[in-house]
Write an enzyme that holds these catalytic residues in place. Structure first.
Site, short mmCIF file in Angstrom:
data_model
loop_
_atom_site.label_atom_id
_atom_site.label_comp_id
_atom_site.label_asym_id
_atom_site.label_seq_id
_atom_site.Cartn_x
_atom_site.Cartn_y
_atom_site.Cartn_z
N ASP A 387 0.78 -1.53 -0.37
CA ASP A 387 -0.10 -0.18 -0.07
C ASP A 387 1.02 1.20 0.16
O ASP A 387 0.52 2.38 -0.25
CB ASP A 387 -1.24 0.03 1.57
N SER A 388 1.81 1.48 0.07
CA SER A 388 3.11 2.03 -0.04
C SER A 388 3.22 2.81 -1.35
O SER A 388 2.90 4.40 -1.28
CB SER A 388 4.06 2.01 0.87
N GLY A 393 -0.28 7.87 2.41
CA GLY A 393 -0.73 9.37 3.39
C GLY A 393 -1.55 10.22 2.89
O GLY A 393 -2.06 10.73 3.26
N ALA A 473 -8.21 2.49 -1.72
CA ALA A 473 -9.23 1.34 -2.43
C ALA A 473 -10.19 0.78 -1.65
O ALA A 473 -11.50 1.73 -1.22
CB ALA A 473 -8.87 0.97 -3.29
N ASN A 474 -10.39 -0.47 -1.35
CA ASN A 474 -11.76 -0.74 -0.44
C ASN A 474 -11.37 -1.11 0.81
O ASN A 474 -12.00 -1.35 1.81
CB ASN A 474 -12.27 -2.80 -1.04
N TYR A 475 -10.50 -0.97 1.15
CA TYR A 475 -10.05 -1.03 2.94
C TYR A 475 -9.73 -0.01 3.46
O TYR A 475 -8.79 0.88 2.58
CB TYR A 475 -8.52 -2.52 3.30
N ASP A 476 -10.16 0.33 4.94
CA ASP A 476 -9.88 0.99 5.54
C ASP A 476 -8.94 0.32 6.92
O ASP A 476 -8.90 -0.50 7.52
CB ASP A 476 -11.04 1.74 5.90
N TYR A 477 -8.21 1.15 7.55
CA TYR A 477 -7.09 1.21 8.56
C TYR A 477 -7.27 1.45 9.08
O TYR A 477 -6.71 2.79 8.92
CB TYR A 477 -6.11 0.02 8.56
N GLU A 676 25.90 -7.19 12.27
CA GLU A 676 26.36 -6.23 12.48
C GLU A 676 26.10 -5.96 14.27
O GLU A 676 25.32 -6.64 14.82
CB GLU A 676 26.48 -4.68 12.50
#
Length: 781
Positions: A387-388, A393, A473-477, A676
């Site tokens: 989704d990035s 944002g 699009a179709n999803y809300d977070y 490291e």
């Protein structure tokens, strides 16, 4: 805009609420016969204006954005075109955001006890150079702000890796619509009851695209996507028609490479038309749905109404005003203080998180949201969404008071620059901040009898929430950052929205999902979320240790059986010394605690003054490493990974992730491949949460939230001598005047529980406001 000074406290309060009037905040109203709800206006200190001299973590202001634009448009070698003229083969600004100075410089500035110059502000600007040969994406650092005089190239990225953008979507939509309609108009109308052009109220549309990266197509430099066709009614995702085209973009050349229909593949649109003219060709008829409130895909109130009468639900009130303040993107609440901002690509980020003015987290930031679907047909088989690449944002906007956030919350706008607007765009209600009573308790105990009692002591669980909701699009977070009174910091994600189903066929029945109605399969998919947690516990020289809980075999002195043994658990300290040792995959047989501390500071008891990281949202990825698109999201292999912080490893993902699967621009595996040392170093924990979603009929029309929330916590662990919330004025203690004689009565110690205050909850005028200004919530030009 600052609050005007007035002599009257209530006038000042009204002005404070007026500043936020469309946000749902309003002064409390006296109920007839009840005491007036007097509010201490000093508490209401929110200032949502833009500063002339922004703090170090503040987003770019509109003045800074405009000045960067002006500066760049004067650089003739960039050949920049203004929005409206830009095409995918031209040069244009795709976006910009704050570019933070090096952490060492920031820490030095924040901790200096003498006046110290603030590190100069800068912007990182992404420019699509479609005018170059070969075309390329260029990122520039522009500085100093607010009046830039210099720029330098930050990095170049191959053009085929560019994130999705409005300019390209418009071009692709126009191309696909004309090409498909020109060849298959009759086919579409007879098969799916609609058209692409001149469609009236029976429209078809290519709404969704499944990216096919080079590692999937094995074709370097090619940008491919499966575009799905849907019937355009609310909501189109629930009306697929089993028709898709594979579109290939090389440079500025667009071609349709494959067509999928009814479980068959074709090499061109013309081939579909040729077969369709054959009477023996298998037909598929999907009637166009009748639009009504009863349509299963529509979010309209229907069914058996409840409650029996339209009685309003509970609302919380702030009887004496807000107990937090927001100014210049800095929040102060009880013993907490933090800054927040928005990355147009990667979403919300918090900085300089302090408790009792002691730095706990330098940066807490969402890195990416990934959804991997499964299915029998290509649109779902290849539906691996990073989704990035859709700009997380930029999709924050339009939270509704009373539903998305409490009515009395403080709503905060963000300003960004998009490729389609010359002026900075305002994301209205991008964030909200509110304090709430969770209905639980932070702690409690009752002792009813002697010798300890009788007494009761308890504290309600009151928290501050910073919330952002992104709709991809179709999803809300929903992304919540939750601040508890006892020094615990919680990060929570909740998915909801529409599923992406496929058309029911015998081939996909029960294998990839359940049949939801007479035409749909709810496809299995995996949600994954990655966060960066730059932990600074008493400085930047930290250690990561696991407290492994192992079996302890010891003697059994009270047993009459010779040589009998007793089993219990014990703690084994396990200092993780290298990055490879700090890769955590959950193993049920190996319970452990994850702690971070500065080895040079001990508590009076000799303990490490630590913070514990608890991941309550773990989900295992089953995909083989480096298969398909898995390599782009290498962070999903581990529920926790701890690495040494570097200025060259600032994010685990990037906006170039969707098509960069062969050679990712940000390859998270490289963060730990050099193995490291991480002892006494500046450490970053990368936390991954996720959930498998097998859709069921109750997910129609929209997925509900209960049971889907995922959280991780940072919790003090021997960091304080006792519970730091013991000083909470919200606590209640009830005890006997004489514990040996309850008849003498009880005494109650409480400070924040007014007895005679009866108030109406804030109602606000948000709904009246958006009737006149619908662009507050919708993208209406």
């Amino acid at each position: 805009m600052s609050l005007p000074k007035t002599a009257n406290g209530m006038d000042k309060l009204k002005l404070c609420y007026l500043l936020l009037f469309y946000l749902g905040s309003s002064s409390l109203t006296e109920v007839s016969g009840a005491q007036t709800c007097e509010i201490d206006s000093v508490l209401c200190t929110s200032d949502l204006s833009e500063p002339d001299d922004p703090p170090i973590f503040h987003d770019l202001t509109t003045k800074e954005i405009k000045s960067v634009q002006t500066y760049l448009y004067h650089q003739r070698d960039l050949r920049l075109l203004r929005p409206g003229l830009a095409k995918i083969n031209t040069s244009f600004i795709q976006g910009m955001e704050l570019y933070l100075p090096n952490k060492k410089d920031v820490i030095h500035y924040l901790q200096s006890k003498v006046p110290t110059p603030k590190p100069p502000r800068a912007a990182v600007v992404t420019i699509f150079r479609g005018d170059c040969d070969p075309a390329v994406v260029e990122e520039y650092i522009v500085f100093p702000l607010p009046w830039p005089t210099q720029h330098r190239l930050h990095r170049k990225v191959p053009y085929y890796l560019r994130p999705f953008n409005d300019v390209e979507f418009a071009t692709i939509s126009d191309f696909l619509t004309k090409q498909v309609d020109g060849v298959l108009r009759q086919f579409l109308e007879e098969s799916f009851g609609g058209r692409l052009i001149n469609c009236g109220n029976r429209c078809l549309n290519f709404q969704f695209a499944s990216p096919v990266g080079p590692s999937v197509s094995n074709e370097p430099g090619a940008r491919k996507s499966w575009y799905w066709l849907h019937q355009l009614v609310e909501y189109s995702a629930l009306h697929p028609v089993d028709f898709a085209v594979l579109m290939k973009i090389v440079g500025c050349v667009y071609t349709i490479e494959k067509v999928y229909f009814n479980n068959m593949y074709f090499n061109s649109l013309q081939e579909v038309a040729l077969h369709y003219r054959n009477p023996s060709f298998p037909r598929l008829r999907i009637p166009y749905p009748v639009d009504s409130k009863q349509l299963f895909s529509k979010m309209e109130r229907r069914g058996i109404l409840f409650p029996e009468k339209p009685v309003s639900p509970p609302r919380q009130v702030e009887p004496e005003g807000k107990r937090y303040s927001v100014k210049y993107q800095e929040v102060k609440y009880m013993n907490w203080k933090f800054n927040f901002r928005l990355s147009p690509g990667l979403g919300p980020r918090l900085h300089n998180i302090r408790y009792h003015d002691r730095l706990i987290v330098y940066e807490l930031a969402l890195q990416d949201i990934v959804v991997f679907y499964s299915g029998a047909e290509p649109p779902h088989q290849y539906a691996n969404f990073f989704d990035s690449s859709y700009m997380i944002g930029m999709n924050l906007q339009g939270m509704v008071p009373g539903v998305d956030c409490p009515t009395g919350a403080t709503f905060i706008d963000s300003h960004i620059l998009t490729e389609s607007s010359l002026k900075p765009a305002k994301l209205i209600n991008a964030f909200c901040v509110f304090e709430q009573n969770t209905g639980d308790f932070l702690r409690r105990h009752i002792s009813k009898t002697s010798p300890d009692g009788p007494f009761y002591e308890g504290v309600p669980s009151i928290v501050l929430v910073l919330r952002a909701i992104t709709t991809i699009a179709n999803y809300d977070y929903t992304i919540d950052f939750i601040f508890h009174h006892n020094g615990v910091l919680q990060t929570k994600v909740v998915p909801t929205g529409y599923i992406l189903p496929s058309l029911y066929t015998k081939q996909n029945e029960n294998k990839y999902g359940f049949r939801l109605n007479n035409k749909l399969i709810g496809n299995l998919h995996h949600h994954l979320f990655n966060f960066k947690v730059d932990i600074d516990i008493n400085g930047q020289h930290n250690r990561y240790e696991t407290l492994d809980i192992v079996l302890d075999k010891t003697s059994h002195p009270v047993s009459k059986k010779p040589y009998d043994v007793w089993y219990q658990n014990k703690i084994k300290h396990n200092l993780r010394k290298t990055e490879m040792e700090a890769l955590f995959k959950y193993d049920f047989d190996k319970p452990m605690h994850h702690i971070f501390y500065n080895n040079n500071l001990k508590s009076p008891e000799g303990n490490n003054m630590a913070y514990r990281l608890v991941n309550r949202g773990m989900s295992k990825s089953l995909l083989p490493e480096c298969s398909g698109n898995e390599g782009t999201g290498a962070w999903m292999r581990h529920q926790i990974a701890v690495t040494k912080r570097k200025e060259t490893e600032l994010t685990s993902s990037s906006v170039y992730s969707a098509f960069g699967t062969k050679n990712p621009v940000v390859n998270f595996r490289n963060f730990y491949a050099d193995n490291e040392n991480i002892v006494d170093e500046d450490l970053v924990a990368w936390v991954t949460m996720g959930t498998y979603h097998i859709p069921h009929t109750e997910d129609l029309p929209v997925t509900h939230t209960p049971g889907l929330d995922l959280s991780f916590f940072l919790s003090p662990f021997n960091y304080f001598p006792e519970d730091p919330a013991m000083g909470s004025r919200d606590s209640v203690r009830i005890e006997a005047v004489d514990k040996n004689n309850l008849k003498r009565g009880i005494k109650i110690d409480k400070q924040t529980f007014p007895e005679k205050m009866t108030c109406k909850a804030p109602i606000g005028n948000y709904f009246e406001y958006i009737l006149k200004r619908p662009n507050v919530i919708f993208d209406i030009q």
